[in-house]
Design a protein around this motif. Structure first.
Motif, PDB file in Angstrom:
ATOM      1  N   ALA A  37      -3.499  92.373  -6.787  1.00 31.32           N
ATOM      2  CA  ALA A  37      -4.077  91.027  -6.883  1.00 31.32           C
ATOM      3  C   ALA A  37      -3.348  90.205  -7.934  1.00 31.32           C
ATOM      4  O   ALA A  37      -3.097  89.007  -7.732  1.00 31.32           O
ATOM      5  N   LEU A  38      -2.973  90.829  -9.040  1.00 37.17           N
ATOM      6  CA  LEU A  38      -2.221  90.131 -10.080  1.00 37.17           C
ATOM      7  C   LEU A  38      -0.856  89.693  -9.568  1.00 37.17           C
ATOM      8  O   LEU A  38      -0.436  88.557  -9.803  1.00 37.17           O
ATOM      9  N   ILE A  39      -0.168  90.570  -8.860  1.00 37.43           N
ATOM     10  CA  ILE A  39       1.162  90.228  -8.330  1.00 37.43           C
ATOM     11  C   ILE A  39       1.063  89.085  -7.326  1.00 37.43           C
ATOM     12  O   ILE A  39       1.877  88.149  -7.354  1.00 37.43           O
ATOM     13  N   LEU A  40       0.069  89.120  -6.457  1.00 33.96           N
ATOM     14  CA  LEU A  40      -0.110  88.021  -5.498  1.00 33.96           C
ATOM     15  C   LEU A  40      -0.450  86.715  -6.214  1.00 33.96           C
ATOM     16  O   LEU A  40       0.065  85.648  -5.848  1.00 33.96           O
ATOM     17  N   SER A  41      -1.294  86.792  -7.239  1.00 35.63           N
ATOM     18  CA  SER A  41      -1.655  85.590  -8.001  1.00 35.63           C
ATOM     19  C   SER A  41      -0.440  85.001  -8.710  1.00 35.63           C
ATOM     20  O   SER A  41      -0.233  83.780  -8.694  1.00 35.63           O
ATOM     21  N   LEU A  42       0.338  85.867  -9.331  1.00 41.25           N
ATOM     22  CA  LEU A  42       1.538  85.381 -10.017  1.00 41.25           C
ATOM     23  C   LEU A  42       2.555  84.823  -9.030  1.00 41.25           C
ATOM     24  O   LEU A  42       3.259  83.862  -9.341  1.00 41.25           O
ATOM     25  N   GLY A  43       2.620  85.420  -7.843  1.00 39.92           N
ATOM     26  CA  GLY A  43       3.517  84.891  -6.815  1.00 39.92           C
ATOM     27  C   GLY A  43       3.123  83.490  -6.379  1.00 39.92           C
ATOM     28  O   GLY A  43       3.969  82.623  -6.165  1.00 39.92           O
ATOM     29  N   ILE A  44       1.830  83.256  -6.272  1.00 39.88           N
ATOM     30  CA  ILE A  44       1.346  81.921  -5.889  1.00 39.88           C
ATOM     31  C   ILE A  44       1.518  80.944  -7.036  1.00 39.88           C
ATOM     32  O   ILE A  44       1.927  79.800  -6.835  1.00 39.88           O
ATOM     33  N   MET A  45       1.219  81.381  -8.264  1.00 38.91           N
ATOM     34  CA  MET A  45       1.367  80.498  -9.426  1.00 38.91           C
ATOM     35  C   MET A  45       2.818  80.107  -9.672  1.00 38.91           C
ATOM     36  O   MET A  45       3.088  79.053 -10.232  1.00 38.91           O
ATOM     37  N   GLY A  46       3.738  80.931  -9.240  1.00 38.39           N
ATOM     38  CA  GLY A  46       5.154  80.645  -9.445  1.00 38.39           C
ATOM     39  C   GLY A  46       5.675  79.476  -8.636  1.00 38.39           C
ATOM     40  O   GLY A  46       6.780  78.989  -8.883  1.00 38.39           O
ATOM     41  N   THR A  63       9.025  88.822  -8.882  1.00 36.74           N
ATOM     42  CA  THR A  63       7.848  89.164  -8.093  1.00 36.74           C
ATOM     43  C   THR A  63       8.145  90.354  -7.181  1.00 36.74           C
ATOM     44  O   THR A  63       7.330  91.270  -7.055  1.00 36.74           O
ATOM     45  N   LEU A  64       9.321  90.359  -6.566  1.00 36.13           N
ATOM     46  CA  LEU A  64       9.714  91.510  -5.751  1.00 36.13           C
ATOM     47  C   LEU A  64       9.890  92.755  -6.610  1.00 36.13           C
ATOM     48  O   LEU A  64       9.540  93.869  -6.196  1.00 36.13           O
ATOM     49  N   PHE A  65      10.401  92.583  -7.809  1.00 33.96           N
ATOM     50  CA  PHE A  65      10.553  93.678  -8.763  1.00 33.96           C
ATOM     51  C   PHE A  65       9.177  94.243  -9.136  1.00 33.96           C
ATOM     52  O   PHE A  65       8.989  95.467  -9.210  1.00 33.96           O
ATOM     53  N   ALA A  66       8.208  93.369  -9.344  1.00 33.23           N
ATOM     54  CA  ALA A  66       6.842  93.806  -9.669  1.00 33.23           C
ATOM     55  C   ALA A  66       6.206  94.533  -8.486  1.00 33.23           C
ATOM     56  O   ALA A  66       5.496  95.524  -8.668  1.00 33.23           O
ATOM     57  N   GLY A  77       2.964 107.785  -9.346  1.00 36.53           N
ATOM     58  CA  GLY A  77       1.804 107.915 -10.220  1.00 36.53           C
ATOM     59  C   GLY A  77       2.052 107.462 -11.648  1.00 36.53           C
ATOM     60  O   GLY A  77       1.217 107.661 -12.511  1.00 36.53           O
ATOM     61  N   ARG A  78       3.182 106.833 -11.904  1.00 37.05           N
ATOM     62  CA  ARG A  78       3.501 106.349 -13.250  1.00 37.05           C
ATOM     63  C   ARG A  78       3.380 104.829 -13.259  1.00 37.05           C
ATOM     64  O   ARG A  78       4.093 104.135 -12.529  1.00 37.05           O
ATOM     65  N   TYR A  79       2.502 104.315 -14.099  1.00 36.16           N
ATOM     66  CA  TYR A  79       2.261 102.872 -14.180  1.00 36.16           C
ATOM     67  C   TYR A  79       3.182 102.259 -15.223  1.00 36.16           C
ATOM     68  O   TYR A  79       3.080 102.560 -16.405  1.00 36.16           O
ATOM     69  N   VAL A  80       4.085 101.418 -14.778  1.00 39.80           N
ATOM     70  CA  VAL A  80       5.013 100.734 -15.674  1.00 39.80           C
ATOM     71  C   VAL A  80       4.522  99.293 -15.790  1.00 39.80           C
ATOM     72  O   VAL A  80       4.824  98.447 -14.958  1.00 39.80           O
ATOM     73  N   TRP A  81       3.747  99.027 -16.835  1.00 39.18           N
ATOM     74  CA  TRP A  81       3.056  97.742 -16.954  1.00 39.18           C
ATOM     75  C   TRP A  81       4.007  96.571 -17.115  1.00 39.18           C
ATOM     76  O   TRP A  81       3.747  95.487 -16.607  1.00 39.18           O
ATOM     77  N   TRP A  82       5.125  96.750 -17.813  1.00 40.83           N
ATOM     78  CA  TRP A  82       6.020  95.615 -18.048  1.00 40.83           C
ATOM     79  C   TRP A  82       6.721  95.184 -16.762  1.00 40.83           C
ATOM     80  O   TRP A  82       7.129  94.023 -16.629  1.00 40.83           O
ATOM     81  N   VAL A  83       6.851  96.070 -15.804  1.00 39.99           N
ATOM     82  CA  VAL A  83       7.423  95.698 -14.508  1.00 39.99           C
ATOM     83  C   VAL A  83       6.410  94.875 -13.722  1.00 39.99           C
ATOM     84  O   VAL A  83       6.762  93.865 -13.114  1.00 39.99           O
ATOM     85  N   ILE A  84       5.152  95.284 -13.763  1.00 43.97           N
ATOM     86  CA  ILE A  84       4.104  94.581 -13.027  1.00 43.97           C
ATOM     87  C   ILE A  84       3.911  93.166 -13.574  1.00 43.97           C
ATOM     88  O   ILE A  84       3.709  92.218 -12.822  1.00 43.97           O
TER      89      ILE A  84
END
Length: 113
Positions: A37-46, A63-66, A77-84
């Motif tokens: 949901a965050l990635i979609l929101s940031l994609g729209i805000m961009g 956005t594609l990187f995220a 299973g590894r969450y890389v927050w700075w990529v997201i």
């Protein structure tokens, strides 16, 4: 192009729920859905960065990187927050440019708030 985006969204949702049905990890499901949901929101805000083409292209790439980071989380299973959160960089840069440059981007400043 729009069809590919919709297919990508549906495939990602499907992958999230298939992995949940296998593992039954509610914490991982909620983290994946919130990140998506965050990635979609940031994609729209961009879209406010469209007047500055290089910044907008950078936003699309981040956005594609995220999205890739989310898929990495789902598979490995590894969450890389700075990529997201990487698309936030272009939005902040647009706001800073708008504040520094002034009237050149005032018509899009109102779209942010």
């Amino acid at each position: 192009m729009k069809a590919l985006i919709i297919i990508g969204i549906l495939v990602t949702f499907g992958l999230i729920f298939v992995l949940y049905s296998r593992n039954k990890e509610i914490k991982r499901l909620l983290a994946a859905l919130a990140s998506f949901a965050l990635i979609l929101s940031l994609g729209i805000m961009g879209n406010v960065a469209r007047p500055i083409i290089p910044l907008f292209l950078m936003h699309i790439l981040l956005t594609l990187f995220a999205w890739g980071g989310l898929l990495y989380y789902l598979v490995r299973g590894r969450y890389v927050w700075w990529v997201i959160f990487s698309p936030v960089i272009t939005i902040i840069l647009f706001i800073l440019l708008s504040l520094l440059e002034g009237s050149r981007y005032e018509d899009t400043w109102g779209q942010l708030f």
